[in-house]
Design a protein around this motif. Sequence first.
Motif, PDB file in Angstrom:
ATOM      1  N   GLU A 182       0.824  -1.201   0.000  1.00  0.00           N
ATOM      2  CA  GLU A 182       0.000   0.000   0.000  1.00  0.00           C
ATOM      3  C   GLU A 182       0.865   1.261   0.000  1.00  0.00           C
ATOM      4  OE1 GLU A 182      -3.752   2.126   0.231  1.00  0.00           O
ATOM      5  OE2 GLU A 182      -2.974   0.252  -0.618  1.00  0.00           O
ATOM      6  N   ALA A 183       1.956   1.243   0.739  1.00  0.00           N
ATOM      7  CA  ALA A 183       2.866   2.393   0.722  1.00  0.00           C
ATOM      8  C   ALA A 183       3.398   2.634  -0.687  1.00  0.00           C
ATOM      9  CB  ALA A 183       4.014   2.178   1.697  1.00  0.00           C
ATOM     10  N   ALA A 184       3.780   1.558  -1.360  1.00  0.00           N
ATOM     11  CA  ALA A 184       4.290   1.692  -2.727  1.00  0.00           C
ATOM     12  C   ALA A 184       3.211   2.193  -3.682  1.00  0.00           C
ATOM     13  CB  ALA A 184       4.841   0.355  -3.207  1.00  0.00           C
ATOM     14  N   ARG A 185       1.964   1.846  -3.409  1.00  0.00           N
ATOM     15  CA  ARG A 185       0.853   2.311  -4.263  1.00  0.00           C
ATOM     16  C   ARG A 185       0.588   3.802  -4.070  1.00  0.00           C
ATOM     17  NH1 ARG A 185      -4.488   3.364  -4.293  1.00  0.00           N
ATOM     18  NH2 ARG A 185      -4.702   3.115  -2.038  1.00  0.00           N
ATOM     19  N   LEU A 186       0.708   4.277  -2.850  1.00  0.00           N
ATOM     20  CA  LEU A 186       0.338   5.657  -2.545  1.00  0.00           C
ATOM     21  C   LEU A 186       1.466   6.656  -2.799  1.00  0.00           C
ATOM     22  CD1 LEU A 186      -1.664   5.100   0.763  1.00  0.00           C
ATOM     23  CD2 LEU A 186      -2.593   5.748  -1.467  1.00  0.00           C
ATOM     24  N   ILE A 187       2.695   6.254  -2.581  1.00  0.00           N
ATOM     25  CA  ILE A 187       3.816   7.176  -2.766  1.00  0.00           C
ATOM     26  C   ILE A 187       4.113   7.299  -4.263  1.00  0.00           C
ATOM     27  CG2 ILE A 187       6.259   7.574  -2.311  1.00  0.00           C
ATOM     28  CD1 ILE A 187       5.878   5.924   0.280  1.00  0.00           C
ATOM     29  N   PRO A 188       4.157   8.498  -4.791  1.00  0.00           N
ATOM     30  CA  PRO A 188       4.385   8.668  -6.235  1.00  0.00           C
ATOM     31  C   PRO A 188       5.657   7.970  -6.719  1.00  0.00           C
ATOM     32  CG  PRO A 188       3.686  10.745  -5.249  1.00  0.00           C
ATOM     33  CD  PRO A 188       3.923   9.786  -4.110  1.00  0.00           C
ATOM     34  N   ASP A 189       5.486   7.152  -7.739  1.00  0.00           N
ATOM     35  CA  ASP A 189       6.596   6.459  -8.412  1.00  0.00           C
ATOM     36  C   ASP A 189       7.345   5.474  -7.518  1.00  0.00           C
ATOM     37  OD1 ASP A 189       6.139   7.915 -10.808  1.00  0.00           O
ATOM     38  OD2 ASP A 189       7.276   9.604  -9.993  1.00  0.00           O
ATOM     39  N   ALA A 190       6.778   5.104  -6.388  1.00  0.00           N
ATOM     40  CA  ALA A 190       7.439   4.139  -5.506  1.00  0.00           C
ATOM     41  C   ALA A 190       7.329   2.733  -6.073  1.00  0.00           C
ATOM     42  CB  ALA A 190       6.822   4.189  -4.114  1.00  0.00           C
ATOM     43  N   GLN A 191       8.230   1.860  -5.621  1.00  0.00           N
ATOM     44  CA  GLN A 191       8.203   0.473  -6.049  1.00  0.00           C
ATOM     45  C   GLN A 191       8.093  -0.447  -4.837  1.00  0.00           C
ATOM     46  OE1 GLN A 191      10.887  -0.843  -9.045  1.00  0.00           O
ATOM     47  NE2 GLN A 191      10.976   1.128 -10.080  1.00  0.00           N
ATOM     48  N   HIS A 192       7.557  -1.631  -5.081  1.00  0.00           N
ATOM     49  CA  HIS A 192       7.395  -2.646  -4.035  1.00  0.00           C
ATOM     50  C   HIS A 192       8.145  -3.896  -4.466  1.00  0.00           C
ATOM     51  CE1 HIS A 192       4.814  -6.055  -2.236  1.00  0.00           C
ATOM     52  NE2 HIS A 192       5.643  -5.636  -1.301  1.00  0.00           N
ATOM     53  N   ARG A 193       8.858  -4.478  -3.524  1.00  0.00           N
ATOM     54  CA  ARG A 193       9.552  -5.738  -3.796  1.00  0.00           C
ATOM     55  C   ARG A 193       9.336  -6.680  -2.623  1.00  0.00           C
ATOM     56  NH1 ARG A 193      16.067  -6.538  -4.924  1.00  0.00           N
ATOM     57  NH2 ARG A 193      16.066  -8.821  -4.948  1.00  0.00           N
ATOM     58  N   GLU A 194       8.890  -7.892  -2.902  1.00  0.00           N
ATOM     59  CA  GLU A 194       8.731  -8.883  -1.842  1.00  0.00           C
ATOM     60  C   GLU A 194       9.874  -9.894  -1.912  1.00  0.00           C
ATOM     61  OE1 GLU A 194       5.197  -9.953   0.120  1.00  0.00           O
ATOM     62  OE2 GLU A 194       5.302 -12.009  -0.635  1.00  0.00           O
ATOM     63  N   LEU A 195      10.501 -10.134  -0.771  1.00  0.00           N
ATOM     64  CA  LEU A 195      11.557 -11.126  -0.653  1.00  0.00           C
ATOM     65  C   LEU A 195      10.927 -12.417  -0.165  1.00  0.00           C
ATOM     66  CD1 LEU A 195      14.233  -8.884   1.123  1.00  0.00           C
ATOM     67  CD2 LEU A 195      13.912  -9.268  -1.333  1.00  0.00           C
ATOM     68  N   SER A 196      10.852 -13.416  -1.023  1.00  0.00           N
ATOM     69  CA  SER A 196      10.115 -14.642  -0.710  1.00  0.00           C
ATOM     70  C   SER A 196      10.677 -15.368   0.503  1.00  0.00           C
ATOM     71  CB  SER A 196      10.122 -15.578  -1.924  1.00  0.00           C
ATOM     72  OG  SER A 196      11.456 -15.940  -2.270  1.00  0.00           O
ATOM     73  N   TRP A 197      11.973 -15.211   0.768  1.00  0.00           N
ATOM     74  CA  TRP A 197      12.638 -15.944   1.846  1.00  0.00           C
ATOM     75  C   TRP A 197      12.533 -15.252   3.198  1.00  0.00           C
ATOM     76  CZ3 TRP A 197      16.121 -12.610   3.887  1.00  0.00           C
ATOM     77  CH2 TRP A 197      16.625 -11.610   3.048  1.00  0.00           C
ATOM     78  N   ALA A 198      12.135 -13.983   3.219  1.00  0.00           N
ATOM     79  CA  ALA A 198      12.294 -13.154   4.413  1.00  0.00           C
ATOM     80  C   ALA A 198      11.102 -13.227   5.361  1.00  0.00           C
ATOM     81  CB  ALA A 198      12.528 -11.708   4.013  1.00  0.00           C
ATOM     82  N   GLY A 199      11.418 -13.047   6.650  1.00  0.00           N
ATOM     83  CA  GLY A 199      10.405 -12.781   7.656  1.00  0.00           C
ATOM     84  C   GLY A 199      10.273 -11.277   7.802  1.00  0.00           C
ATOM     85  N   HIS A 200      10.280 -10.800   9.053  1.00  0.00           N
ATOM     86  CA  HIS A 200      10.089  -9.373   9.306  1.00  0.00           C
ATOM     87  C   HIS A 200      11.398  -8.598   9.289  1.00  0.00           C
ATOM     88  CE1 HIS A 200       7.592  -6.062  10.555  1.00  0.00           C
ATOM     89  NE2 HIS A 200       8.302  -5.846  11.651  1.00  0.00           N
ATOM     90  N   PHE A 201      12.526  -9.300   9.403  1.00  0.00           N
ATOM     91  CA  PHE A 201      13.822  -8.639   9.507  1.00  0.00           C
ATOM     92  C   PHE A 201      14.818  -9.182   8.486  1.00  0.00           C
ATOM     93  CE2 PHE A 201      12.440  -8.332  14.116  1.00  0.00           C
ATOM     94  CZ  PHE A 201      12.097  -6.985  14.032  1.00  0.00           C
ATOM     95  N   PRO A 202      14.656  -8.854   7.210  1.00  0.00           N
ATOM     96  CA  PRO A 202      15.584  -9.382   6.198  1.00  0.00           C
ATOM     97  C   PRO A 202      17.032  -9.004   6.446  1.00  0.00           C
ATOM     98  CG  PRO A 202      14.128  -7.686   5.275  1.00  0.00           C
ATOM     99  CD  PRO A 202      13.581  -8.054   6.604  1.00  0.00           C
TER     100      PRO A 202
END
Length: 265
Positions: free
Chosen positions: A224-244
């Motif tokens: 949601e942050a990436a959606r709302l912030i202009p030109d922001a990007q989102h990346r999910e790390l499949s291996w990570a928990g809360h503290f990559p």
Amino acid sequence: MRGGARAANLPAMTLVYDEAGTGAPVLLLHSSVCDRRMWDDQVPALVAAGFRTIRCDLRAFGDTPVSREPYRNIDDVRDLLDALGLDRLSVVGSSYGGGVALEFAATWPQRVDSLLLLCPAVPGIEPDPTQRAFGAREDELIEAGDVAGAVVLNVDTWLGPDADEATRQRVATMQRRSFDVQLAAGDEMVNPTTPDIDLTRITARTLAVSGGHDLAGFRTGAAEAARLIPDAQHRELSWAGHFPNLERPAETNDLIQEFLAGTGS
């Protein structure tokens, strides 16, 4: 580090911080489960890559005492940066620190060049059922005087499967420190006031990172942050928990450095 930990005298408060390196400045903001020590593996890498690296303990964490007066974290951050003569810089925030980073970048967008959010606590995102259950269980343990049990709960909840035993112990040590500092203050401790913000005001180049093993509310928040912030990007790390950055330090160091240098996503 330049003389080790320092204390920045702010109005009615002293934030403890470390500063290392020269070059483009970057501020590291910690999670509420941890303190500035969570960045131990990132600071040397950032310094070697040519960054002036600052990390602080927010009020009631690590070596910074609790507050007994109303305050805002973003004012503390602003005052620290003013004391260091930094008008503009990059900010990396983890979880709670990610939320502070968002508040700061939305309130003073002209002061942030790049914004990297690691599993951020995004204002306005409601906790998911698992997170609410975690909070209720943590409260039960604390009220029963089982602080050690609350520490174990946090370690088990927030670290992903790649965290080794040494990492689990590091998080346990930081979380226990926070509990001890905050519980010792009792009812005298005042929690921060959070400002109402508009994420669309953020002008910094932004990457919001989520972990595939993190709680659903934080994964939703990063997207949601990436959606709302202009030109922001989102990346999910499949291996990570809360503290990559704690679970796979070397891989996360590469991600951080590439992004700050403008060569990453």
